[in-house]
Design a protein around this motif. Structure first.
Motif, PDB file in Angstrom:
ATOM      1  N   VAL A 127      11.793  18.142   5.292  1.00  0.00           N
ATOM      2  CA  VAL A 127      11.802  16.940   6.137  1.00  0.00           C
ATOM      3  C   VAL A 127      10.494  16.195   5.898  1.00  0.00           C
ATOM      4  O   VAL A 127       9.413  16.795   5.969  1.00  0.00           O
ATOM      5  N   MET A 128      10.582  14.899   5.611  1.00  0.00           N
ATOM      6  CA  MET A 128       9.356  14.140   5.371  1.00  0.00           C
ATOM      7  C   MET A 128       8.641  13.822   6.689  1.00  0.00           C
ATOM      8  O   MET A 128       9.297  13.721   7.737  1.00  0.00           O
ATOM      9  N   LEU A 129       7.325  13.652   6.620  1.00  0.00           N
ATOM     10  CA  LEU A 129       6.610  13.335   7.866  1.00  0.00           C
ATOM     11  C   LEU A 129       6.740  11.854   8.201  1.00  0.00           C
ATOM     12  O   LEU A 129       6.880  11.488   9.363  1.00  0.00           O
ATOM     13  N   SER A 149      -0.046  17.129 -10.333  1.00  0.00           N
ATOM     14  CA  SER A 149      -0.194  15.788 -10.920  1.00  0.00           C
ATOM     15  C   SER A 149       0.247  14.703  -9.949  1.00  0.00           C
ATOM     16  O   SER A 149       0.319  13.542 -10.329  1.00  0.00           O
ATOM     17  N   GLY A 150       0.607  15.053  -8.720  1.00  0.00           N
ATOM     18  CA  GLY A 150       1.000  14.026  -7.753  1.00  0.00           C
ATOM     19  C   GLY A 150       2.023  14.550  -6.766  1.00  0.00           C
ATOM     20  O   GLY A 150       2.328  15.760  -6.741  1.00  0.00           O
ATOM     21  N   GLY A 151       2.547  13.628  -5.965  1.00  0.00           N
ATOM     22  CA  GLY A 151       3.519  14.009  -4.942  1.00  0.00           C
ATOM     23  C   GLY A 151       4.820  14.500  -5.544  1.00  0.00           C
ATOM     24  O   GLY A 151       5.428  15.462  -5.050  1.00  0.00           O
ATOM     25  N   THR A 152       5.247  13.865  -6.620  1.00  0.00           N
ATOM     26  CA  THR A 152       6.515  14.261  -7.244  1.00  0.00           C
ATOM     27  C   THR A 152       6.441  15.700  -7.734  1.00  0.00           C
ATOM     28  O   THR A 152       7.349  16.507  -7.489  1.00  0.00           O
ATOM     29  N   GLU A 153       5.342  16.035  -8.406  1.00  0.00           N
ATOM     30  CA  GLU A 153       5.226  17.414  -8.898  1.00  0.00           C
ATOM     31  C   GLU A 153       5.082  18.403  -7.739  1.00  0.00           C
ATOM     32  O   GLU A 153       5.636  19.512  -7.791  1.00  0.00           O
ATOM     33  N   ALA A 154       4.368  17.999  -6.693  1.00  0.00           N
ATOM     34  CA  ALA A 154       4.231  18.899  -5.536  1.00  0.00           C
ATOM     35  C   ALA A 154       5.622  19.162  -4.945  1.00  0.00           C
ATOM     36  O   ALA A 154       5.969  20.312  -4.623  1.00  0.00           O
ATOM     37  N   ASN A 155       6.436  18.119  -4.813  1.00  0.00           N
ATOM     38  CA  ASN A 155       7.788  18.307  -4.267  1.00  0.00           C
ATOM     39  C   ASN A 155       8.647  19.161  -5.203  1.00  0.00           C
ATOM     40  O   ASN A 155       9.371  20.057  -4.763  1.00  0.00           O
ATOM     41  N   ALA A 156       8.554  18.872  -6.501  1.00  0.00           N
ATOM     42  CA  ALA A 156       9.371  19.626  -7.465  1.00  0.00           C
ATOM     43  C   ALA A 156       8.969  21.104  -7.474  1.00  0.00           C
ATOM     44  O   ALA A 156       9.809  21.990  -7.665  1.00  0.00           O
ATOM     45  N   VAL A 202       1.285  16.380  -0.729  1.00  0.00           N
ATOM     46  CA  VAL A 202       0.516  15.143  -0.565  1.00  0.00           C
ATOM     47  C   VAL A 202       0.226  14.536  -1.939  1.00  0.00           C
ATOM     48  O   VAL A 202       0.306  15.225  -2.963  1.00  0.00           O
ATOM     49  N   SER A 203      -0.107  13.243  -1.913  1.00  0.00           N
ATOM     50  CA  SER A 203      -0.390  12.541  -3.165  1.00  0.00           C
ATOM     51  C   SER A 203      -1.695  11.777  -3.015  1.00  0.00           C
ATOM     52  O   SER A 203      -1.942  11.166  -1.967  1.00  0.00           O
ATOM     53  N   GLY A 204      -2.515  11.792  -4.061  1.00  0.00           N
ATOM     54  CA  GLY A 204      -3.821  11.135  -3.978  1.00  0.00           C
ATOM     55  C   GLY A 204      -3.750   9.615  -3.919  1.00  0.00           C
ATOM     56  O   GLY A 204      -4.458   8.974  -3.137  1.00  0.00           O
ATOM     57  N   HIS A 205      -2.862   9.027  -4.742  1.00  0.00           N
ATOM     58  CA  HIS A 205      -2.954   7.565  -4.886  1.00  0.00           C
ATOM     59  C   HIS A 205      -2.490   6.784  -3.670  1.00  0.00           C
ATOM     60  O   HIS A 205      -2.714   5.582  -3.586  1.00  0.00           O
ATOM     61  N   LYS A 206      -1.871   7.472  -2.699  1.00  0.00           N
ATOM     62  CA  LYS A 206      -1.493   6.743  -1.483  1.00  0.00           C
ATOM     63  C   LYS A 206      -2.689   6.609  -0.538  1.00  0.00           C
ATOM     64  O   LYS A 206      -2.628   5.864   0.425  1.00  0.00           O
ATOM     65  N   ILE A 207      -3.731   7.396  -0.785  1.00  0.00           N
ATOM     66  CA  ILE A 207      -4.896   7.313   0.118  1.00  0.00           C
ATOM     67  C   ILE A 207      -6.150   6.819  -0.605  1.00  0.00           C
ATOM     68  O   ILE A 207      -7.263   7.005  -0.122  1.00  0.00           O
ATOM     69  N   TRP A 262       0.821  -1.219   0.000  1.00  0.00           N
ATOM     70  CA  TRP A 262       0.000   0.000   0.000  1.00  0.00           C
ATOM     71  C   TRP A 262       0.848   1.259   0.000  1.00  0.00           C
ATOM     72  O   TRP A 262       0.359   2.332  -0.364  1.00  0.00           O
ATOM     73  N   ASN A 263       2.124   1.178   0.395  1.00  0.00           N
ATOM     74  CA  ASN A 263       2.956   2.389   0.336  1.00  0.00           C
ATOM     75  C   ASN A 263       3.375   2.681  -1.109  1.00  0.00           C
ATOM     76  O   ASN A 263       3.727   3.815  -1.429  1.00  0.00           O
ATOM     77  N   ALA A 264       3.356   1.650  -1.964  1.00  0.00           N
ATOM     78  CA  ALA A 264       3.640   1.904  -3.385  1.00  0.00           C
ATOM     79  C   ALA A 264       2.430   2.607  -3.984  1.00  0.00           C
ATOM     80  O   ALA A 264       2.547   3.640  -4.640  1.00  0.00           O
ATOM     81  N   ALA A 272       4.488  14.980   3.048  1.00  0.00           N
ATOM     82  CA  ALA A 272       3.566  14.191   3.882  1.00  0.00           C
ATOM     83  C   ALA A 272       2.871  13.115   3.057  1.00  0.00           C
ATOM     84  O   ALA A 272       1.803  12.625   3.425  1.00  0.00           O
ATOM     85  N   VAL A 273       3.494  12.737   1.933  1.00  0.00           N
ATOM     86  CA  VAL A 273       2.846  11.816   1.000  1.00  0.00           C
ATOM     87  C   VAL A 273       2.461  10.489   1.665  1.00  0.00           C
ATOM     88  O   VAL A 273       1.365   9.979   1.449  1.00  0.00           O
ATOM     89  N   GLN A 274       3.352   9.916   2.472  1.00  0.00           N
ATOM     90  CA  GLN A 274       3.027   8.621   3.082  1.00  0.00           C
ATOM     91  C   GLN A 274       2.216   8.767   4.369  1.00  0.00           C
ATOM     92  O   GLN A 274       1.575   7.809   4.795  1.00  0.00           O
ATOM     93  N   ALA A 275       2.289   9.925   4.984  1.00  0.00           N
ATOM     94  CA  ALA A 275       1.657  10.090   6.297  1.00  0.00           C
ATOM     95  C   ALA A 275       0.188  10.503   6.200  1.00  0.00           C
ATOM     96  O   ALA A 275      -0.652  10.040   6.983  1.00  0.00           O
ATOM     97  N   PRO A 332      13.284  10.129  -3.411  1.00  0.00           N
ATOM     98  CA  PRO A 332      14.079  10.650  -4.538  1.00  0.00           C
ATOM     99  C   PRO A 332      13.531  11.940  -5.142  1.00  0.00           C
ATOM    100  O   PRO A 332      14.297  12.780  -5.626  1.00  0.00           O
ATOM    101  N   SER A 333      12.211  12.134  -5.088  1.00  0.00           N
ATOM    102  CA  SER A 333      11.649  13.357  -5.688  1.00  0.00           C
ATOM    103  C   SER A 333      12.000  14.593  -4.862  1.00  0.00           C
ATOM    104  O   SER A 333      11.920  15.718  -5.367  1.00  0.00           O
ATOM    105  N   VAL A 334      12.405  14.397  -3.609  1.00  0.00           N
ATOM    106  CA  VAL A 334      12.893  15.524  -2.799  1.00  0.00           C
ATOM    107  C   VAL A 334      14.413  15.618  -2.935  1.00  0.00           C
ATOM    108  O   VAL A 334      14.969  16.714  -3.106  1.00  0.00           O
TER     109      VAL A 334
HETATM  110  N1  PLP Z   1       7.147  11.292  -1.478  1.00  0.00           N
HETATM  111  C1  PLP Z   1       7.076  10.103  -0.870  1.00  0.00           C
HETATM  112  C2  PLP Z   1       7.503   9.978   0.558  1.00  0.00           C
HETATM  113  C3  PLP Z   1       6.621   8.980  -1.570  1.00  0.00           C
HETATM  114  O1  PLP Z   1       6.568   7.797  -0.964  1.00  0.00           O
HETATM  115  C4  PLP Z   1       6.214   9.129  -2.925  1.00  0.00           C
HETATM  116  C5  PLP Z   1       5.763   7.987  -3.710  1.00  0.00           C
HETATM  117  O2  PLP Z   1       6.145   6.853  -3.488  1.00  0.00           O
HETATM  118  C6  PLP Z   1       6.296  10.410  -3.507  1.00  0.00           C
HETATM  119  C7  PLP Z   1       6.763  11.465  -2.757  1.00  0.00           C
HETATM  120  C8  PLP Z   1       5.887  10.641  -4.931  1.00  0.00           C
HETATM  121  O3  PLP Z   1       4.484  10.676  -5.066  1.00  0.00           O
HETATM  122  P1  PLP Z   1       3.794  10.413  -6.491  1.00  0.00           P
HETATM  123  O4  PLP Z   1       3.860   8.938  -6.721  1.00  0.00           O
HETATM  124  O5  PLP Z   1       2.398  10.906  -6.315  1.00  0.00           O
HETATM  125  O6  PLP Z   1       4.541  11.197  -7.494  1.00  0.00           O
END
Ligand code: PLP
Length: 393
Positions: free
Chosen positions: A151-153, A69-76, A203-208, A9-11, A182-185, A103-105
């Motif tokens: 810092v990640m949550l 478009s997701g957590g990666t774009e939010a971080n970028a 945050v990312s939608g597909h983790k929740i 589920w974390n993937a 806070a993508v995983q939290a 890695p996206s951070v």
């Molecule tokens: N940050 C963390 C901690 C993640 O675990 C992930 C995805 O595995 C991401 C960012 C990236 O999120 P997304 O898959 O929505 O790009």
């Protein structure tokens, strides 16, 4: 044949029913949310309703939620030197990251490589706050006045929850800016932007349980201004993210956020119970198993462990053939398995780190699935240890 068991589920999390319904309904709308006519307004209404729900999950003001478009774009987008209150000289002059960031951070957005400083973690995978203080003080001593810290949550591999509010005190004490991934939290533990004192949060939608490909960048205060958005063009998302919004995915994100918020306490208590059952079963049957980050506060749904002598790649494939989906702690890119940077930062022996298996549970995981995993793992691991011995010999 027995049903497959999904323990990754974390993937990504399976779609929540509420998200499926909201997404399907919104797919039926034809309007562009920027159009003024009725069709456009109907699409806009779905986005604004979703914005309120995502904001509510994070204790934020809806107007401070920017869909991406997701957590990666939010971080970028977040990792950019151009955050400030709008003054001319507000460019961030450095980026401080924990060594265990996603890695996206670690890719550091639009900061130049020469401006990045990493902060170590303890052997349990927790951000070392005194090391953070030292790094901030060193950089301040070098004349840096406008650092950004990220810092990640909760860590995606170990599930270890990071001392974000304490980090925020150190960061804000020096007038610096804090970004929190806070993508995983989010949706798994309480995640309130004000309590965390994060300035910007991803945050990312597909983790929740929302569709993949939607996320959000969230600000704590409206006046915090990003003068150089990552995607520029039309004025969507208050000028912070150009491009016609993914209305259906955003609607699904809103529904998933509301469902996750409503069920958070019950789901997290249930997942913690199952995770503890899994770890107790593992330790009683394989005392040599090492659970990473076990001494730290962790997400209720995650366990990362290794058994000396077992390689994760082979174990993941063997489990898959048994109908069980799990993940290895090591990242596989272009067919080459890289050792986990998270376990390396925790100073785990590389040979043990190569065996790291991540099990991540979700709201629909059942006790019998955990027990089936344990039985399969014990059976397979005996063969896997023998195989590894054979290779080593
Ligand atoms: N940050 C963390 C901690 C993640 O675990 C992930 C995805 O595995 C991401 C960012 C990236 O999120 P997304 O898959 O929505 O790009």
């Amino acid at each position: 044949m027995a049903e497959r068991i999904y323990l990754d589920w974390n993937a990504t999390a399976p779609l929540r029913e509420e998200a499926r319904v909201a997404t399907a309904e919104a797919l039926g709308l034809c309007g562009n949310p920027s159009s003024v006519h009725a069709e456009g307004r109907a699409a806009r209404a779905r986005i604004e309703a979703a914005r309120e729900k995502v904001a509510a999950l994070l204790g934020a003001q809806p107007r401070n939620v920017v869909f991406t478009s997701g957590g990666t774009e939010a971080n970028a987008t977040a990792l950019c030197p151009s955050w400030g209150a709008g003054e001319a000289d507000d460019s961030r002059d450095g980026l401080v990251l924990s060594a265990i960031e996603h890695p996206s951070v670690l890719a550091a957005g639009r900061f130049s490589r020469s401006l990045i400083e990493l902060v170590p973690v303890t052997p349990d995978g927790v951000l070392d706050l005194s090391a953070l203080e030292q790094v901030l003080s060193k950089l301040a001593g070098q004349g840096r006045r406008r650092l950004m810290v990220s810092v990640m949550l909760a860590n995606n591999e170990t599930g270890v929850v990071q001392p974000v509010s304490k980090a925020a005190e150190l960061v804000h004490g020096r007038g610096f800016l804090l970004h929190v991934d806070a993508v995983q939290a989010a949706g798994r533990i309480p995640c309130n932007i004000n309590e965390l004192q994060a300035d910007v949060l991803s945050v990312s939608g597909h983790k929740i349980g929302a569709p993949k490909g939607v996320g959000a960048l969230v600000k704590r205060e409206e006046k915090l201004h990003l003068s150089d958005p990552l995607i520029r063009g039309g004025g969507q998302e208050r000028g912070l993210r150009a491009g016609t919004e993914n209305v259906a995915a955003i609607a699904g994100f809103g529904a998933a956020a509301a469902a996750a918020q409503k069920a958070l306490a019950a789901e997290s208590a249930r997942m913690a119970g199952l995770r503890d059952r899994l770890e107790a079963g593992l330790k009683s049957r394989m005392p040599q198993a090492v659970i990473f980050g076990a001494g730290a506060s962790r997400l209720p749904n995650t366990t990362l462990f290794a058994v000396p002598g077992i390689r994760a790649e082979t174990a993941v494939i063997a489990l898959d053939l048994e109908g069980i989906a799990v993940s290895s702690g090591a990242a596989c890119s272009s067919g080459k398995v890289q050792p986990s940077h998270v376990l390396a930062a925790m100073r785990v022996e590389p040979s043990l780190a190569q065996g790291a298996i991540r099990i991540s549970l979700g709201p629909s995981t059942s006790e019998s699935e955990v027990d089936r995993f344990l039985d399969a793992w014990i059976r397979l691991s005996n063969a896997l240890v023998r195989e590894t011995d054979g290779i080593a010999a």
